[in-house]
Enzyme design. Sequence first.
Site, PDB file in Angstrom:
ATOM      1  N   GLU A 134       0.830  -1.205   0.000  1.00  0.00           N
ATOM      2  CA  GLU A 134       0.000   0.000   0.000  1.00  0.00           C
ATOM      3  C   GLU A 134       0.859   1.247   0.000  1.00  0.00           C
ATOM      4  O   GLU A 134       1.965   1.242   0.531  1.00  0.00           O
ATOM      5  CB  GLU A 134      -0.857   0.020   1.269  1.00  0.00           C
ATOM      6  CG  GLU A 134      -1.837  -1.119   1.328  1.00  0.00           C
ATOM      7  CD  GLU A 134      -2.537  -1.196   2.670  1.00  0.00           C
ATOM      8  OE1 GLU A 134      -2.561  -0.191   3.414  1.00  0.00           O
ATOM      9  OE2 GLU A 134      -3.057  -2.282   2.968  1.00  0.00           O
ATOM     10  N   CYS A 142      -1.059  -4.017  14.968  1.00  0.00           N
ATOM     11  CA  CYS A 142      -0.821  -3.595  13.583  1.00  0.00           C
ATOM     12  C   CYS A 142      -1.275  -4.651  12.578  1.00  0.00           C
ATOM     13  O   CYS A 142      -1.001  -5.838  12.749  1.00  0.00           O
ATOM     14  CB  CYS A 142       0.667  -3.311  13.403  1.00  0.00           C
ATOM     15  SG  CYS A 142       1.121  -2.828  11.730  1.00  0.00           S
ATOM     16  N   LEU A 158       7.078   4.535  19.709  1.00  0.00           N
ATOM     17  CA  LEU A 158       7.344   4.229  21.114  1.00  0.00           C
ATOM     18  C   LEU A 158       6.198   3.410  21.730  1.00  0.00           C
ATOM     19  O   LEU A 158       6.393   2.292  22.162  1.00  0.00           O
ATOM     20  CB  LEU A 158       7.558   5.542  21.860  1.00  0.00           C
ATOM     21  CG  LEU A 158       8.485   5.511  23.057  1.00  0.00           C
ATOM     22  CD1 LEU A 158       9.813   4.857  22.746  1.00  0.00           C
ATOM     23  CD2 LEU A 158       8.701   6.928  23.582  1.00  0.00           C
ATOM     24  N   HIS A 159       5.019   4.008  21.810  1.00  0.00           N
ATOM     25  CA  HIS A 159       3.770   3.322  22.169  1.00  0.00           C
ATOM     26  C   HIS A 159       3.676   2.802  23.605  1.00  0.00           C
ATOM     27  O   HIS A 159       2.635   2.238  23.979  1.00  0.00           O
ATOM     28  CB  HIS A 159       3.449   2.162  21.213  1.00  0.00           C
ATOM     29  CG  HIS A 159       3.484   2.522  19.752  1.00  0.00           C
ATOM     30  ND1 HIS A 159       3.233   3.781  19.273  1.00  0.00           N
ATOM     31  CD2 HIS A 159       3.742   1.766  18.651  1.00  0.00           C
ATOM     32  CE1 HIS A 159       3.333   3.788  17.951  1.00  0.00           C
ATOM     33  NE2 HIS A 159       3.647   2.586  17.554  1.00  0.00           N
ATOM     34  N   ASN A 210      -6.062   3.113  14.844  1.00  0.00           N
ATOM     35  CA  ASN A 210      -6.990   2.719  13.791  1.00  0.00           C
ATOM     36  C   ASN A 210      -7.326   1.268  14.073  1.00  0.00           C
ATOM     37  O   ASN A 210      -6.441   0.405  14.015  1.00  0.00           O
ATOM     38  CB  ASN A 210      -6.285   2.814  12.425  1.00  0.00           C
ATOM     39  CG  ASN A 210      -6.729   4.017  11.637  1.00  0.00           C
ATOM     40  OD1 ASN A 210      -7.908   4.164  11.316  1.00  0.00           O
ATOM     41  ND2 ASN A 210      -5.784   4.874  11.325  1.00  0.00           N
ATOM     42  N   CYS A 227      -1.842   1.370   8.010  1.00  0.00           N
ATOM     43  CA  CYS A 227      -1.062   0.477   7.166  1.00  0.00           C
ATOM     44  C   CYS A 227      -1.548  -0.955   7.224  1.00  0.00           C
ATOM     45  O   CYS A 227      -1.843  -1.491   8.272  1.00  0.00           O
ATOM     46  CB  CYS A 227       0.419   0.526   7.514  1.00  0.00           C
ATOM     47  SG  CYS A 227       0.778   0.968   9.194  1.00  0.00           S
TER      48      CYS A 227
END
Length: 353
Positions: free
Chosen positions: A92, A119, A215-216, A294, A337
């Site tokens: 993508e 993810c 980082l998250h 997302n 993504c």
Amino acid sequence: MDRPLDLPSLFPEELLDLFASLGQPAYRAKQVFSAFSRGLSVGEITTLPKKLREQLMRDYPDVQPRIAAKRVSALDGTAKYLLSLSDGNSVEAVLMRYEHGTTVCVSSQVGCAMGCAFCASTIGGKVRNLTAGEMLGEVAALARDAGERIDGIVIMGIGEPLDNYDNVLRFLRLVNRPEGLGIGYRHISLSTCGVVPKIYDLANEDLPITLSISLHASDDARRSRIMPVNRKWNLDQLLTACASYFDKTGRRISFEYTLIAGENDTQEEAKRLAGLLKLYLPDRPLHVNLIRLNEVKETGYKTPDEGAARRFAETLNRLGVTATVRRRLGSDVNAACGQLRRQSAAKSGEESK
Ligand code: SAH
């Protein structure tokens, strides 16, 4: 570095050598390099003699990605593309329009080996690396389709760019070339989940790109749970590498922080994050981009509401760490993504998951 096998991966001087060996005039190198940067494949470069075109098509693979699907956001004009590669795989890329110009988000691998729990790109694992020419082809295909000049690039699509280091570095140098797209390094960002040894390598390349760190989480236990890469290189190693990158390059470091409801979006987490960044990067210019997750249905993780994101940003800012909540461009076209690729794979039965 091994010489790549596809022509769009080559620098003008490498094409020059090649054409010299074929008894062709020197100007062919620039002609072909510029055509690849405009999204043409060899067969479409009609200014080349037919015999030469046929020879090149026979001897080298055509790696120009083709547009398989396109979705344009009704909200902000963001265009998300599904591109099919010459071997049938797909990736993508996204075209985003900002006030200061048009930016393309590119993929660096087919799939991803990093295993981040939230993810979509990593669900089927890593299939293969993209070549530099394929990444150039992503940018060129979108520029050609949109009929627009591309001002900036972010390597934030599918894949971990520092797990495909040589090809990504070659790609950066290709798009920078004035004979091609001529995109300034300062308009390029590379995002990594934290492949620490490669951050040191990148610092030594002396390219003024922006490094963005995903980082998250602000403690090792949580980060290791949602980002397996942290089990290999922990926060101490990662943030030490960031400090060193900054000292070497003088570039501002940017952090990505995806907010996941009930997982990493609490006030306690915001305070610990501010403390951590100030401990490792005191007095350095840094910026935290907060992104509301997302949602990817396979993962079960939920996105926090806007209020939680705003409060998280306020706490960071109050504690002296600049943070903004990023607009979710193209949220109506699955711009996160990997989601489009997964949907297309599910439709064609390519994957069993
Ligand atoms: N592998 C690189 C670049 C690709 S992902 C990296 O990890 O940085 C680009 C960013 O999007 C990363 O910060 C990644 O963690 C984040 N991301 C991935 N999936 C997401 C999702 N579903 N919602 C929000 N952000 C996501």
